[in-house]
Enzyme design. Structure first.
Site, short mmCIF file in Angstrom:
data_model
loop_
_atom_site.label_atom_id
_atom_site.label_comp_id
_atom_site.label_asym_id
_atom_site.label_seq_id
_atom_site.Cartn_x
_atom_site.Cartn_y
_atom_site.Cartn_z
CD GLN A 89 2.66 -0.91 -34.68
OE1 GLN A 89 1.45 -0.69 -34.69
NE2 GLN A 89 3.19 -1.93 -35.33
CG HIS A 105 -2.46 2.50 -32.85
ND1 HIS A 105 -3.54 1.87 -32.25
CD2 HIS A 105 -1.92 1.61 -33.70
CE1 HIS A 105 -3.63 0.63 -32.73
NE2 HIS A 105 -2.66 0.45 -33.60
CD GLU A 109 -1.08 0.27 -37.60
OE1 GLU A 109 -0.97 -0.14 -36.44
OE2 GLU A 109 -1.71 -0.35 -38.47
CD GLU A 136 1.04 -3.44 -37.81
OE1 GLU A 136 1.88 -4.19 -37.29
OE2 GLU A 136 0.41 -2.58 -37.18
CD GLN A 171 -1.27 -5.94 -36.50
OE1 GLN A 171 -1.14 -5.29 -35.47
NE2 GLN A 171 -1.95 -5.49 -37.52
CG ASP A 200 -3.96 -3.82 -31.28
OD1 ASP A 200 -4.47 -4.76 -30.64
OD2 ASP A 200 -3.80 -3.86 -32.51
CB SER A 210 0.35 -4.88 -32.84
OG SER A 210 -0.61 -5.59 -32.14
#
Lengths: 161, 744
Positions: free
Chosen positions: B142, B144, B171, B222, B297, B336, B363
């Site tokens: 995933q 950001h 995200e 999430e 997560q 993350d 995540s």
């Protein structure tokens, strides 16, 4: 260590549990899954339109609304069955509750969520909410879930004072 | 006090910018095994849990109640709790035990039992466990995507690049909450330009997040945070029931969710109740499972620096990832938030999830520079892309992304910028200029973007949120402005909502827009030959970093014209007198013409011969054909030399001064660091060889030590040596050469 028993013995006992029936299925996909590929002809939107009608051309002509791209309760019920069959009973429970909520309007969903937050509602308000959901939308599982919350909130001091 | 220069230097290293603290269980500052953690137990009476982990039902808090009602499988609980924790640990590490067998039993384990199982496992065993228990077979990643300017064109361009790189989810979030709909819109358009099927979310307050999803601007959420004590849960303004309801509300609209938990949050909020972080996380995970979330997560997430300040913190974070996967939850395994100043430490920590693989290894891999990351994220960021690609290539591990070329990135970024520009125009949002699209195409960060007036943007965001506009409106805008392909991808995301397949555990859409989840791609790892390994096209993609060159390219710059002034005149005989033999490798001045250090062979010859002549010695050139080995070349030269002294010289420039009485692999001086050798060095080699031949005392030639040379040039070294070896004629005796040149 006195309580320790062998994994094989535990698994043998577990295999007799009702919940574990068909455990061989757990690592196999439900035959229908993914519905998008294997059951596309049966899929309908929240607005009861068949998936095949929801095309780029229809969008361009202004013939597709938000509700034509909203999930129908039937798809959620089917996903619930698939999840249960694959060994995810809690997820299946969530999908069953979601199926009941498919027809609840957006604003109402947001209000219900707000009422379930700590110290937002009295016991009576939650009880009324549960009745409302059950009577209006046939949302039995959500109603039971909210009644259970109301009991716990009372015992744990999480109701509005 | 005296100061050690070394300790002073160490104190300034990145690792010593970290904070380390000794455990303090009373404050919850302990990652696992707090003396106040309960012992595992369960008593069931009449199908009801009357006691759990040492507490009678009357003492259950809201979390305990939720767990016993919704998370525990009471049909297996008795048997599951009776089995020893060590036995579970052994099963987790044992490749012969399939994940389903473990998952079935774990369904009956209490929080204290889950914590106790982890006590028996070291990180290697936990990694084996994660490789097996991860619910989806294929790992994913995933990203950001945010920027502090909240610039729509930059968000769209970065989202498109992230999609192209292979991230399965993107995200975003907001600096100013009112921006939420426009930021969600920008990454929706960006991702669907880059690759159809990338799931997107905008992390905002719960109710607003649900409204964005209802508008079709996001496809997953999430932000559903849970905490391990009742007081922290309530501080987070939720209960297990409200969170579970929210999960159902999202599912009712065909939107994927995962919950968020992680070690350290309770201690950070001052309400850890003397329990270890891992025990509280086990409680969180059972709430997550009971709520019917498909995943979580965890991996400490934004609290990561707290467990990392404590002993065993990184191990505990892996333990919480493993616990989640044991419970059948999709795991987005952290990595993350900024976790370390030290690149050694951050990478070492990453390996615990990267090697076994997680459903989402990060995540939130920061696909933008960390200074633009509005999550406090960026432990790995856009500036680490190439490093990360190389890690995948090194270990043949699928880390969920692939290398891309610069031209591909520029193309997709421009397209995404133009698509969001068109949508803003069509929907009457504040115009995005061509200059802004140009800047977003080439930008690395917000710093590269022109100023943008945020006041009209915010007003437009409010109007957009209040209006009936939704993703159908966006599709139409894209269709009208020639971005039908992007519209088609967004439409397909909508059609997937109707099918709801991607609500199942660990669902993503693959490169062909096909759903892959624990249902149709369940992890089947049971040791070598099973489970997922990147193979075929995927492994080709991972290998194909743009920096990798074809092997022939390494040799080409060193191929030269044969030296016309260097002629072979006949078989080499043993010489007499105080001569120095200069013995050349078989390709020298023939197949190859330039040393690895870029020196022309002719110039090298002149330098050495000049050095020999300067000392008043005589030089004789001999070519060796039967070997390309530097020591062998020098040794044969020495045996043919009248003085017994010879210089051996390979085409790549490696040189040796040999003497006939020495063993073949011994020498007088060896110059193995050929890239560092200059013409002056070669002249000095000539000088020294002459002095040895003349019996004069000699100071060895000093050569700069460059330990990086081998690192940089080893491929070229190998290939040049291979080229020289191609010229070897095993049966051909040494040949005498004439070099038509006189020193000045």
């Amino acid at each position: 260590m006195a309580l320790a028993i062998s994994a094989a013995a535990v698994l043998a006992r577990a295999a007799n549990c009702a919940i574990c029936e068909g455990s061989a299925m757990r690592e196999k996909p439900g035959k229908a899954y993914p519905l998008r590929d294997n059951a596309a002809d049966d899929l309908r939107s929240f607005s009861e339109r068949p998936l095949s009608e929801i095309t780029a051309e229809a969008v361009a002509k202004g013939e597709v609304s938000g509700d034509d791209l909203r999930t129908h309760a039937d798809a959620l019920r089917q996903q619930a069955r698939i999840a249960r069959e694959a060994g995810y009973p809690q997820l299946a429970g969530n999908f069953s509750r979601a199926a009941e909520l498919a027809s609840v309007p957006n604003d109402e969903l947001l209000k219900i969520y707000e009422l379930l937050r700590p110290e937002r509602a009295t016991h009576e308000e939650l009880a009324r909410l549960a009745d409302y959901l059950e009577l209006t939308y046939g949302a039995r599982e959500n109603a039971a879930f909210i009644r259970e919350a109301a009991e716990t909130y009372r015992e744990r001091d999480l109701l509005r004072r | 006090m005296e100061r050690s220069i070394r300790f002073d230097l160490l104190s300034k290293r990145d690792i010593n910018k970290e904070t380390f603290v000794e455990p303090w269980p009373e404050a919850g500052l302990i990652v696992a095994d707090s003396p106040y953690d309960p012992q595992p137990s369960i008593s069931i009476d009449g199908g009801k849990v009357v006691e759990m982990d040492g507490a009678p039902r009357a003492d259950f808090d809201a979390l305990d109640r939720f767990i016993v009602s919704h998370a525990l499988d009471l049909d297996v609980a008795g048997a599951a709790m009776a089995m020893s924790s060590k036995e579970y640990a052994r099963m987790l590490a044992d490749i012969n035990v399939p994940r389903a067998d473990i998952a079935r039993l774990v369904a009956g384990c209490t929080p204290a039992k889950l914590t106790d199982i982890m006590r028996h496992m070291n990180v290697l065993e936990m990694m084996m466990g994660l490789a097996k228990m991860r619910v989806r077979r294929m790992p994913a990643n995933q990203a950001h995507v945010t920027n502090w300017r909240e610039h729509p064109a930059l968000l769209a361009a970065d989202a498109a690049e992230a999609a192209l790189r292979g991230f399965a989810e993107v995200e975003t979030t907001v600096r100013v909450a009112r921006f939420a709909p426009l930021n969600a819109l920008a990454i929706l358009i960006g991702t669907q330009t880059g690759r159809g099927g990338v799931l997107t979310q905008c992390s905002v307050e719960e109710a607003l997040g649900l409204r964005l999803a209802m508008k079709g601007l996001t496809s997953y959420a999430e932000t559903l945070s849970v905490y391990g004590t009742e007081l922290t849960f309530v501080d987070g303004d939720d209960t297990p029931w409200s969170k579970a309801f929210l999960a159902s509300a999202y599912a009712s609209r065909g939107v994927k969710i995962r919950f968020t938990s992680g070690t350290g949050s309770e201690a950070l909020m001052g309400r850890a109740e003397q329990k270890s972080m891992l025990y509280l996380e086990a409680r969180c995970l059972l709430v997550v499972k009971g709520a019917g979330s498909q995943g979580v997560q965890n991996g400490s997430i934004s609290c990561i620096a707290l467990p990392e300040a404590l002993p065993g913190g990184v191990r505990a974070v892996l333990a919480e990832n493993l616990l989640a996967s044991m419970l059948g939850l999709e795991v987005a395994s952290g990595n993350d938030a900024l976790a370390s100043h030290s690149s050694i430490r951050k990478t070492a920590k990453l390996m615990l999830q990267f090697i076994p693989g997680a459903d989402f290894i990060f995540s939130g891999y920061s696909a933008i520079p960390k200074r633009d990351n509005l999550f406090g994220g960026g432990n790995f960021d856009a500036e680490d892309f190439d490093d990360y690609n190389v890690l995948q290539r090194d270990m043949q591990i699928d880390g969920g992304v692939k290398p891309i070329r610069e031209d591909e990135a520029l193309h997709i970024r421009r397209k995404a910028g133009e698509a969001i520009q068109a949508v803003y125009r069509e929907l009457d949002l504040p115009a995005i200029s061509d200059e802004e699209v140009d800047a977003a195409t080439v930008a690395h960060s917000s710093d590269d973007m022109p100023e943008r007036d945020i006041v009209p943007d915010l007003e437009a965001a409010d109007r957009f949120m209040a209006s009936d506009s939704d993703f159908v409106t966006v599709m139409q805008a894209l269709q009208r402005s020639g971005f039908g392909e992007v519209a088609d991808n967004i439409l397909e995301m909508g059609r997937q909502r109707i099918a709801a397949d991607y609500l199942q555990p660990a669902a993503i859409f693959d490169a062909d827009f096909k759903v892959q989840s624990a249902i149709n791609d369940p992890n089947n790892y049971t040791g070598p030959g099973s489970g997922y390994r990147p193979q075929g096209q995927r492994w080709q993609d991972i290998q194909a970093i743009p920096q990798a060159k074809p092997p022939t390219g390494f040799v080409e710059p060193h191929v030269g014209q044969p030296l016309s002034r260097l002629v072979e005149i006949g078989p080499a005989a043993r010489g007499t007198g105080k001569e120095v033999v200069l013995a050349l490798g078989p390709a020298f001045g023939r197949a190859l013409g330039v040393t690895i250090g870029g020196l022309e062979h002719e110039a090298v010859l002149k330098a050495i011969l000049g050095g020999i002549a300067g000392e008043g010695a005589v030089a004789r050139i001999i070519r060796i054909y039967h070997s390309s080995d530097c020591a062998a070349i020098g040794f044969v030269g020495a045996r043919l030399s009248g003085s017994g002294v010879a210089i051996g010289l390979q085409s790549r420039g490696t040189a040796v001064i040999h003497q006939k009485d020495l063993a073949p692999l011994n020498n007088l001086e060896l110059f193995s660091q050929s890239p560092s050798l200059t013409l002056a060095t070669y002249e000095n080699i000539g000088v020294n060889a002459a002095r040895y031949a003349l019996g004069k005392s000699t100071v060895p030639v000093s050569v700069k030590i460059d330990n990086g040379a081998r690192l940089r040039l080893i491929v070229k070294t190998a290939l040049l040596h291979r080229r020289e070896t191609d010229e070897v004629c095993p049966d051909q005796a040494p040949v005498e050469c004439l070099f038509d040149w006189e020193p000045d």
